[in-house]
Design an enzyme around this catalytic site. Sequence first.
Site, PDB file in Angstrom:
ATOM      1  N   TYR A   1     -30.942  29.399   6.681  1.00 54.24           N
ATOM      2  CA  TYR A   1     -31.807  29.808   7.823  1.00 54.24           C
ATOM      3  C   TYR A   1     -32.347  31.110   7.422  1.00 54.24           C
ATOM      4  O   TYR A   1     -31.720  32.076   6.921  1.00 54.24           O
ATOM      5  CB  TYR A   1     -30.920  30.090   9.166  1.00 54.24           C
ATOM      6  CG  TYR A   1     -31.519  30.669  10.328  1.00 54.24           C
ATOM      7  CD1 TYR A   1     -32.351  29.879  10.859  1.00 54.24           C
ATOM      8  CD2 TYR A   1     -30.943  31.954  10.815  1.00 54.24           C
ATOM      9  CE1 TYR A   1     -33.135  30.509  12.155  1.00 54.24           C
ATOM     10  CE2 TYR A   1     -31.554  32.380  11.776  1.00 54.24           C
ATOM     11  CZ  TYR A   1     -32.534  31.625  12.550  1.00 54.24           C
ATOM     12  OH  TYR A   1     -32.991  32.244  13.697  1.00 54.24           O
TER      13      TYR A   1
ATOM     14  N   LYS B   1     -28.140  26.105  19.389  1.00 54.89           N
ATOM     15  CA  LYS B   1     -28.562  24.845  19.001  1.00 54.89           C
ATOM     16  C   LYS B   1     -27.918  23.810  19.663  1.00 54.89           C
ATOM     17  O   LYS B   1     -28.001  23.490  20.932  1.00 54.89           O
ATOM     18  CB  LYS B   1     -28.705  24.910  17.471  1.00 54.89           C
ATOM     19  CG  LYS B   1     -29.198  26.182  17.031  1.00 54.89           C
ATOM     20  CD  LYS B   1     -30.483  26.462  17.180  1.00 54.89           C
ATOM     21  CE  LYS B   1     -31.086  28.057  16.771  1.00 54.89           C
ATOM     22  NZ  LYS B   1     -30.928  28.301  15.604  1.00 54.89           N
TER      23      LYS B   1
ATOM     24  N   ASP C   1     -22.205  27.153   7.479  1.00 57.62           N
ATOM     25  CA  ASP C   1     -23.055  27.126   8.785  1.00 57.62           C
ATOM     26  C   ASP C   1     -23.167  25.568   9.039  1.00 57.62           C
ATOM     27  O   ASP C   1     -23.861  24.929   8.435  1.00 57.62           O
ATOM     28  CB  ASP C   1     -24.481  28.053   8.427  1.00 57.62           C
ATOM     29  CG  ASP C   1     -25.199  27.970   9.595  1.00 57.62           C
ATOM     30  OD1 ASP C   1     -25.075  27.202  10.611  1.00 57.62           O
ATOM     31  OD2 ASP C   1     -25.940  28.812   9.649  1.00 57.62           O
TER      32      ASP C   1
ATOM     33  N   ARG D   1     -14.984  43.171  27.441  1.00 56.73           N
ATOM     34  CA  ARG D   1     -15.518  43.155  25.911  1.00 56.73           C
ATOM     35  C   ARG D   1     -14.402  42.530  25.305  1.00 56.73           C
ATOM     36  O   ARG D   1     -14.447  41.923  24.252  1.00 56.73           O
ATOM     37  CB  ARG D   1     -16.011  44.361  25.498  1.00 56.73           C
ATOM     38  CG  ARG D   1     -16.325  44.555  24.148  1.00 56.73           C
ATOM     39  CD  ARG D   1     -16.955  45.783  23.728  1.00 56.73           C
ATOM     40  NE  ARG D   1     -16.687  47.060  23.967  1.00 56.73           N
ATOM     41  CZ  ARG D   1     -15.721  47.680  24.163  1.00 56.73           C
ATOM     42  NH1 ARG D   1     -14.615  47.403  23.210  1.00 56.73           N
ATOM     43  NH2 ARG D   1     -15.530  48.840  24.903  1.00 56.73           N
TER      44      ARG D   1
HETATM   45  C1  LIG Z   1     -30.858  29.692  14.656  1.00 59.52           C
HETATM   46  C2  LIG Z   1     -29.872  29.654  13.470  1.00 59.52           C
HETATM   47  C3  LIG Z   1     -28.892  30.791  13.302  1.00 59.52           C
HETATM   48  C4  LIG Z   1     -28.993  32.101  13.878  1.00 59.52           C
HETATM   49  O1  LIG Z   1     -28.508  31.816  15.141  1.00 59.52           O
HETATM   50  P1  LIG Z   1     -29.073  32.779  16.563  1.00 59.52           P
HETATM   51  O2  LIG Z   1     -28.428  32.159  17.647  1.00 59.52           O
HETATM   52  O3  LIG Z   1     -30.322  32.546  16.719  1.00 59.52           O
HETATM   53  O4  LIG Z   1     -28.729  34.232  16.199  1.00 59.52           O
HETATM   54  C5  LIG Z   1     -28.160  30.507  11.993  1.00 59.52           C
HETATM   55  N1  LIG Z   1     -28.262  29.462  11.193  1.00 59.52           N
HETATM   56  C6  LIG Z   1     -28.934  28.332  11.703  1.00 59.52           C
HETATM   57  C7  LIG Z   1     -28.615  27.058  10.828  1.00 59.52           C
HETATM   58  C8  LIG Z   1     -29.847  28.499  13.101  1.00 59.52           C
HETATM   59  O5  LIG Z   1     -30.704  27.122  13.060  1.00 59.52           O
END
Ligand SMILES: *Cc1c(COP(=O)(O)O)cnc(C)c1O
Length: 386
Positions: free
Chosen positions: A104, A202, A177, A51
């Site tokens: 998001y 992603k 982000d 961890r």
């Molecule tokens: C999918 C996504 C998230 C969240 O991420 P997870 O891996 O699903 O927890 C945050 N910001 C954006 C722009 C996303 O597309």
Amino acid sequence: MHHDAGFDTRAIHAGQEFDPTTGAVIPPVHVTSTYAQDGIGGLRGGYEYSRGGNPTRTALETQLAAIEGGIRGLSFASGLAAEDALLRTVLQPGDHVVIGDDVYGGTHRLIRRIFGDWGVRHSTVDTSDLDAVRAAIELGTTKVLWVETPSNPLMKISDIAALAELGDEAGLTVVVDNTFASPALQQPVSLGAHVVIHSTTKYLGGHSDVVGGALVFAPGQEELAERVGFTQFAAGAVSGPFDAFLTTRGIKTLGVRMQRHSQNALAIARRLDEHPAVARVLYPGLESHPGHALAASQMSGFGGMVSIDLAGGGAAARRFAESTELFTLAESLGGVESLVNYPSEMTHASVKGTEAEVPESIVRLSVGIEDVDDLLADIDATLGRV
Ligand SMILES: *Cc1c(COP(=O)(O)O)cnc(C)c1O
């Protein structure tokens, strides 16, 4: 590796020194929860318990920092786990957050429902409007400015450098982000952002086979990185070694994938733009997009995400989303395969009825790296059915 090596060189080599005992070119996946000690406290390489640290995760965190130009990377079990660790470290009850009105859906839900219950207030604003952001900042109380550009799913472009300057003046933490653009196309740290977050699920992972998240800290944010590193260790939402390995493997091809995603998306955006069933194509690579010039100046490509506003409204949008063949109807984005999503009932269902609600006429495409002629044929056939 030279510290000023190019993007692809860093993506392929940072954190990937060959294994000194066997010469294995790819470092082994360290599938272990704990580490033998040479006498009490005699740690080899600082590893005590997974961890707190695992060499496969360290390799990914090194790679993440290198590709975003940051001083430290931290890897988490999901994008939202990364967001939660950061916000929990920075915020206290009574604080205020300014977030984009088109972030998001899960980010909006985390801030509204989880942090809201904990006494954190938020304002949603169009972050592409600097005056609106300035007006929303409560001096002394606003601790975080949360920016997503391009935004999701309306593909609005916000000026990272100008927002970072606003944030510096107000003494708050500016978070970008960077999931949609990826560091192959946009480097928020070089534009003045303090922290970059990713859903590595992603584009970074890139193959729709692993869920993960990351934070990268800009130079000057050493102390914040240390505090969030403690939250990662003490709250424990870390990525496991197999997930870290898959993410590292994906990142090595990020540069070439993003070029192809961008090429395919531009071709599809142009095709959609010509069709009478489509009222608007939201893609920053089109000259008609209101954020085109800004995107061209702060990004080195326009990415693989295209949203469309169907002239026939919600019914047409549903028909479109449900009748593609090569584009698979699914949530998520950023994989090599093309996906279609109906935000108002899928990715953004959680913000229905809030200020971040997505219109029912919107369909979002994650354009993959298949042969563009096959994708165009699927789009043409689908438009014929709406
Ligand atoms: C999918 C996504 C998230 C969240 O991420 P997870 O891996 O699903 O927890 C945050 N910001 C954006 C722009 C996303 O597309």
